[in-house]
Design a protein around this motif. Sequence first.
Motif, PDB file in Angstrom:
ATOM      1  N   ARG A 110      45.796  27.889  48.476  1.00 44.67           N
ATOM      2  CA  ARG A 110      44.180  28.300  48.619  1.00 44.67           C
ATOM      3  C   ARG A 110      43.828  28.578  50.152  1.00 44.67           C
ATOM      4  NH1 ARG A 110      41.598  24.372  43.975  1.00 44.67           N
ATOM      5  NH2 ARG A 110      42.576  25.337  42.150  1.00 44.67           N
ATOM      6  N   VAL A 111      44.116  27.313  50.801  1.00 43.48           N
ATOM      7  CA  VAL A 111      43.757  27.422  52.444  1.00 43.48           C
ATOM      8  C   VAL A 111      44.317  28.917  52.979  1.00 43.48           C
ATOM      9  CG1 VAL A 111      44.207  26.525  54.459  1.00 43.48           C
ATOM     10  CG2 VAL A 111      43.234  25.032  52.564  1.00 43.48           C
ATOM     11  N   MET A 112      45.727  29.152  52.586  1.00 39.01           N
ATOM     12  CA  MET A 112      46.436  30.311  53.237  1.00 39.01           C
ATOM     13  C   MET A 112      45.637  31.456  52.769  1.00 39.01           C
ATOM     14  SD  MET A 112      50.370  29.200  52.581  1.00 39.01           S
ATOM     15  CE  MET A 112      51.116  30.796  53.253  1.00 39.01           C
ATOM     16  N   LYS A 113      45.375  31.634  51.450  1.00 38.22           N
ATOM     17  CA  LYS A 113      44.473  32.714  50.927  1.00 38.22           C
ATOM     18  C   LYS A 113      43.191  32.784  51.502  1.00 38.22           C
ATOM     19  CE  LYS A 113      46.507  32.966  46.317  1.00 38.22           C
ATOM     20  NZ  LYS A 113      46.336  32.842  45.021  1.00 38.22           N
ATOM     21  N   PHE A 114      42.527  31.706  51.860  1.00 37.77           N
ATOM     22  CA  PHE A 114      41.165  31.671  52.430  1.00 37.77           C
ATOM     23  C   PHE A 114      41.458  32.077  53.950  1.00 37.77           C
ATOM     24  CE2 PHE A 114      37.897  29.472  54.642  1.00 37.77           C
ATOM     25  CZ  PHE A 114      36.538  30.250  54.116  1.00 37.77           C
ATOM     26  N   GLU A 115      42.205  31.889  54.727  1.00 34.71           N
ATOM     27  CA  GLU A 115      42.600  32.133  56.100  1.00 34.71           C
ATOM     28  C   GLU A 115      42.820  33.614  56.013  1.00 34.71           C
ATOM     29  OE1 GLU A 115      45.685  29.549  57.426  1.00 34.71           O
ATOM     30  OE2 GLU A 115      44.407  27.824  57.989  1.00 34.71           O
ATOM     31  N   GLU A 120      40.744  38.918  57.519  1.00 39.82           N
ATOM     32  CA  GLU A 120      40.431  40.211  57.085  1.00 39.82           C
ATOM     33  C   GLU A 120      39.412  40.473  57.410  1.00 39.82           C
ATOM     34  OE1 GLU A 120      41.923  40.633  53.084  1.00 39.82           O
ATOM     35  OE2 GLU A 120      43.999  40.962  53.530  1.00 39.82           O
ATOM     36  N   ASN A 121      38.267  39.630  57.041  1.00 44.23           N
ATOM     37  CA  ASN A 121      36.872  39.788  57.272  1.00 44.23           C
ATOM     38  C   ASN A 121      36.570  39.953  58.863  1.00 44.23           C
ATOM     39  OD1 ASN A 121      35.953  39.910  54.655  1.00 44.23           O
ATOM     40  ND2 ASN A 121      35.840  37.545  54.413  1.00 44.23           N
ATOM     41  N   GLU A 122      37.294  38.943  59.545  1.00 41.40           N
ATOM     42  CA  GLU A 122      37.235  39.158  61.161  1.00 41.40           C
ATOM     43  C   GLU A 122      37.556  40.489  61.610  1.00 41.40           C
ATOM     44  OE1 GLU A 122      35.792  37.680  64.833  1.00 41.40           O
ATOM     45  OE2 GLU A 122      35.668  36.875  62.457  1.00 41.40           O
ATOM     46  N   ALA A 123      38.581  40.945  61.125  1.00 43.68           N
ATOM     47  CA  ALA A 123      39.303  42.178  61.522  1.00 43.68           C
ATOM     48  C   ALA A 123      38.173  43.400  61.114  1.00 43.68           C
ATOM     49  CB  ALA A 123      40.413  42.490  60.975  1.00 43.68           C
ATOM     50  N   LYS A 124      37.648  43.235  59.988  1.00 41.75           N
ATOM     51  CA  LYS A 124      36.714  44.234  59.583  1.00 41.75           C
ATOM     52  C   LYS A 124      35.349  44.184  60.391  1.00 41.75           C
ATOM     53  CE  LYS A 124      38.110  44.622  54.609  1.00 41.75           C
ATOM     54  NZ  LYS A 124      37.607  44.193  53.042  1.00 41.75           N
ATOM     55  N   ARG A 125      34.959  42.996  60.768  1.00 42.50           N
ATOM     56  CA  ARG A 125      33.850  42.698  61.600  1.00 42.50           C
ATOM     57  C   ARG A 125      33.938  43.375  62.950  1.00 42.50           C
ATOM     58  NH1 ARG A 125      31.716  39.255  65.264  1.00 42.50           N
ATOM     59  NH2 ARG A 125      33.688  38.034  65.374  1.00 42.50           N
TER      60      ARG A 125
END
Length: 381
Positions: A110-115, A120-125
């Motif tokens: 779960r931690v790996m998926k969340f990271e 991905e969100n950081e790259a999109k941002r």
Amino acid sequence: MATSSLPPLDPRPKVREKTIRNIFVTQSEDTRQRKDNNANHISGVTESSNKFLEVSVSALQKTLILKKEAELEEVDKQLALKRQEFNTCVDALAQRRSELQIKQQQTKERVMKFEKFVAENEAKRRRALKSCESSREQNILKQREIENLTEQLKQLRVRKQILKDRMSKYKIFEDYLMKTLDYLPGNYPDNGSESLVMPIIRRHETLSITHQELLQRLGRMEEDVEQGQRQLLNMKHEHSTKKLMANKDLSELQRELETLKEKNKQTEVKLQIEQGLSREKLEEMGRLLMAINNLAEQCYLTAYGALENMNMLTKMDMVKEFILDKADTERRARRLMESASAMTSTTAMTDKRGRGSIKSIGSKTQLKSSSKVSKKSEIFT
């Protein structure tokens, strides 16, 4: 006068050590010596009492053996129950450990998926920020171009109005010259190609055309300069934006580095604390095992077999049985001493002639028993 040095007097009587014969372990040597002494000195009086004591001692020994066997069976039952409880606890702990490992693996996934999701969100941002910055820069450039073009349009409109005013001003002169040319005769020398005014007019036209070309060239050069300035401003703006983004990324990386350093320090401190605790536990366990081995060597009983093949629980049981046996022996010795002292007092009242010898024997036996009891108490402590 010089006094001769005398050896120190020992208040306790010297007792000759004898080898222990194959007798019951609860029968002490003092009791046997006391019985022998009493038999030698007052054999006639104490014969019945000795028989009674032997009978009572044998009965007491049988009851103690039965009691010890019952206690041993009870201890075996408790040990079996404790082993069963320990096995159940071990099974429960193993099952719990497996469940915890599964939960830990799930948590890691779960931690790996969340990271990954956060990355991905950081790259999109970041892409959105870059596109927003580029669109804002383009809007700023377009706005500047619009402002420049509006300013040029205003200047051209002003210039057009000036030229219109000038044309309207010089229109009367043009009309006058055209009328004058109309009234001139055809053979006038200044008329036609040979006129002196025509070269001046052509020269003026050439100069005006050259002036217009120079003005156009100047305008193009000014546009080029303005475009170069705009490009320079754009490059400076892009450089400042990239510099800000790089500083932002660098600050984020520095914060991550500081957090990682802090985590490493905390893990190092925890590791040092755990190593210190484990070292202290190992030292304490080693001291405890050494003490148990020393007690087992001092309290060795042949009924338990070889000392090297025993485990810790067996050694502790052996030490416990040895201490209980010694304590029981001491209690029986004290009781026999009390009964013997009572018997000696009764025989002293009946036999007046042997009072001195009986008192000396009683004092010797009392000193012997007290010395043995003190030695046993020191061993127990």
